[in-house]
Design a protein around this motif. Structure first.
Motif, short mmCIF file in Angstrom:
data_model
loop_
_atom_site.label_atom_id
_atom_site.label_comp_id
_atom_site.label_asym_id
_atom_site.label_seq_id
_atom_site.Cartn_x
_atom_site.Cartn_y
_atom_site.Cartn_z
N ASP A 171 -3.25 28.51 -13.00
CA ASP A 171 -4.07 27.19 -13.02
C ASP A 171 -5.44 27.70 -12.04
OD1 ASP A 171 -1.35 25.75 -12.88
OD2 ASP A 171 -1.13 26.14 -10.86
N HIS A 223 3.09 20.07 -16.34
CA HIS A 223 2.17 20.27 -15.75
C HIS A 223 0.67 21.51 -16.84
CE1 HIS A 223 -2.15 21.79 -13.17
NE2 HIS A 223 -1.34 22.60 -13.14
N ILE A 282 -0.76 23.78 -18.89
CA ILE A 282 -2.38 24.51 -18.92
C ILE A 282 -3.23 25.06 -19.74
CG2 ILE A 282 -3.97 26.60 -17.94
CD1 ILE A 282 -1.38 26.55 -15.33
#
Length: 110
Positions: free
Chosen positions: A43, A78, A80
């Motif tokens: 992250d 989420h 990435i």
């Protein structure tokens, strides 16, 4: 969670790919992967490839056969997406990349 690693380039210019879905892993494999992800802290990373064709990185390092890595991690909605080459790959990602690289196969349909 789904993870994909695509590795291209190198001396032969071969494209290899690995796709991992955690629900398809054994419990020990899943725990190992989750530990590698926690240690890598993706992250907080940003992509770092010097040029779309790697040329700037090639000039900087003097290496024309660098491997390029495209890493996609999709967990809990989420996503990435990161891109690196051998010269810019963060040390924190090395164990994760090694784990995934052990599962690489030829890229299909590319």
């Amino acid at each position: 969670m789904r993870i994909q690693l695509r590795r291209t380039g190198g001396f032969a210019g071969v494209s290899m790919e690995c796709r991992v879905a955690t629900e398809e892993l054994t419990l020990p494999e899943r725990q190992e992967l989750e530990g590698l992800l926690e240690a890598a802290q993706p992250d907080g990373l940003r992509s770092d490839v010097s040029g779309s064709d790697g040329c700037a990185s090639d000039r900087r390092t003097g290496a024309r056969d660098l491997l390029r890595y495209e890493l996609s991690i999709d967990r809990d909605d989420h996503p990435i997406e990161l891109s690196f080459d051998d010269a810019t790959l963060p040390e924190s990602l090395l164990p994760l990349i090694d784990w995934l690289a052990a599962r690489l196969g030829p890229t299909v349909g590319k």
